[in-house]
Design a protein around this motif. Structure first.
Motif, mmCIF file in Angstrom:
data_model
loop_
_atom_site.group_PDB
_atom_site.id
_atom_site.type_symbol
_atom_site.label_atom_id
_atom_site.label_comp_id
_atom_site.label_asym_id
_atom_site.label_seq_id
_atom_site.Cartn_x
_atom_site.Cartn_y
_atom_site.Cartn_z
ATOM 1 N N GLU A 150 0.837 -1.206 0.000
ATOM 2 C CA GLU A 150 0.000 0.000 0.000
ATOM 3 C C GLU A 150 0.863 1.243 0.000
ATOM 4 O OE1 GLU A 150 -2.718 -0.171 3.277
ATOM 5 O OE2 GLU A 150 -3.671 -1.995 2.479
ATOM 6 N N SER A 151 0.300 2.315 -0.516
ATOM 7 C CA SER A 151 1.014 3.588 -0.502
ATOM 8 C C SER A 151 1.204 4.042 0.933
ATOM 9 C CB SER A 151 0.220 4.640 -1.267
ATOM 10 O OG SER A 151 0.807 5.906 -1.081
ATOM 11 N N PRO A 152 2.392 4.558 1.275
ATOM 12 C CA PRO A 152 2.592 5.108 2.625
ATOM 13 C C PRO A 152 1.942 6.489 2.783
ATOM 14 C CG PRO A 152 4.636 5.226 1.355
ATOM 15 C CD PRO A 152 3.618 4.553 0.469
ATOM 16 N N TYR A 153 1.399 7.041 1.694
ATOM 17 C CA TYR A 153 0.847 8.406 1.729
ATOM 18 C C TYR A 153 -0.669 8.371 1.574
ATOM 19 C CZ TYR A 153 5.741 8.996 0.498
ATOM 20 O OH TYR A 153 7.108 8.898 0.462
ATOM 21 N N THR A 154 -1.394 9.078 2.460
ATOM 22 C CA THR A 154 -2.847 9.137 2.295
ATOM 23 C C THR A 154 -3.199 10.094 1.153
ATOM 24 O OG1 THR A 154 -2.816 10.646 4.158
ATOM 25 C CG2 THR A 154 -3.697 8.454 4.586
ATOM 26 N N TRP B 5 3.949 7.349 -6.224
ATOM 27 C CA TRP B 5 2.692 7.219 -5.461
ATOM 28 C C TRP B 5 1.763 8.400 -5.751
ATOM 29 C CZ3 TRP B 5 1.598 2.618 -4.115
ATOM 30 C CH2 TRP B 5 2.540 1.746 -3.572
ATOM 31 N N ASN B 6 2.324 9.591 -5.935
ATOM 32 C CA ASN B 6 1.488 10.767 -6.240
ATOM 33 C C ASN B 6 0.806 10.612 -7.600
ATOM 34 O OD1 ASN B 6 2.241 11.925 -3.839
ATOM 35 N ND2 ASN B 6 3.784 13.276 -4.725
ATOM 36 N N VAL B 7 1.560 10.129 -8.592
ATOM 37 C CA VAL B 7 0.960 9.985 -9.924
ATOM 38 C C VAL B 7 -0.099 8.870 -9.913
ATOM 39 C CG1 VAL B 7 2.537 8.416 -11.174
ATOM 40 C CG2 VAL B 7 1.548 10.341 -12.365
#
Ligand code: HEC
Length: 143
Positions: free
Chosen positions: A46-50, A131-133
């Motif tokens: 999972e992405s570490p960023y919400t 992760w942002n994209v």
């Protein structure tokens, strides 16, 4: 007789050459791109960023900027026509449901072998930019 033989030979060669590019391609867009032996493990990453509007905006900048995503995936996320394997249609909800974020990150790190999808993370993008994209790609769903 000789002409017939040449014809058969020619037809045979045609079948072989037509069959070749198909081998590197994947059967359909919903079939996982991650090799089966890694699939379960990769799917759980999972992405570490919400998700946040700021990160989606960062992802949008990468999509239209240094990621070069827009050149193949187009402004509306449906993808441009190109020779060989078509870029993914990101607006397709069925495809969006079929993939976890972990699988999308795997694609960004490895590209999709046998297609035009290039390696991005580790080459032109950092993992955080990746992760942002991915957050931005999720916004195309159902559009
Ligand atoms: C040179 C063209 C090209 C560029 C540049 C490109 N892609 Fe792709 N992309 C493709 C193609 C072709 C496919 C289809 C690959 C397949 O079916 O396996 C694809 C597929 C994908 C997929 C779907 C993979 C899956 O599991 O179904 C994602 C996600 C993706 N690209 C993201 C990106 C992002 C993000 C960027 C920019 C950072 C990018 N692509 C840049 C051509 C490109």
């Amino acid at each position: 007789m000789r002409i017939q033989m040449l014809f058969i030979l020619g037809a045979g060669l045609l079948v072989i050459s037509l069959g070749k590019p198909a081998r590197g391609f994947h059967p359909d867009v919903y079939t996982p791109r991650v090799p089966p032996e890694q699939l379960e493990e990769i799917q759980e990453i999972e992405s570490p960023y919400t998700t946040s509007p700021e990160r989606i905006e960062e992802g949008r900048k990468i999509f239209f900027g240094k990621g070069l995503c827009v050149t193949c995936h187009s402004k509306n996320g449906k993808g441009v026509r190109m020779p060989g394997h078509a870029p993914r249609n990101f607006t397709d909800p069925k495809w969006q449901d079929a993939r976890t974020d972990g699988e999308l990150m795997w694609i960004l790190k490895n590209g999709s072998p046998g297609t035009g999808m290039p390696q991005r993370v580790g080459k032109v993008l950092t993992e955080e930019e990746g992760w942002n994209v991915i957050q931005y790609i999720r916004t195309f769903r159902g559009q």
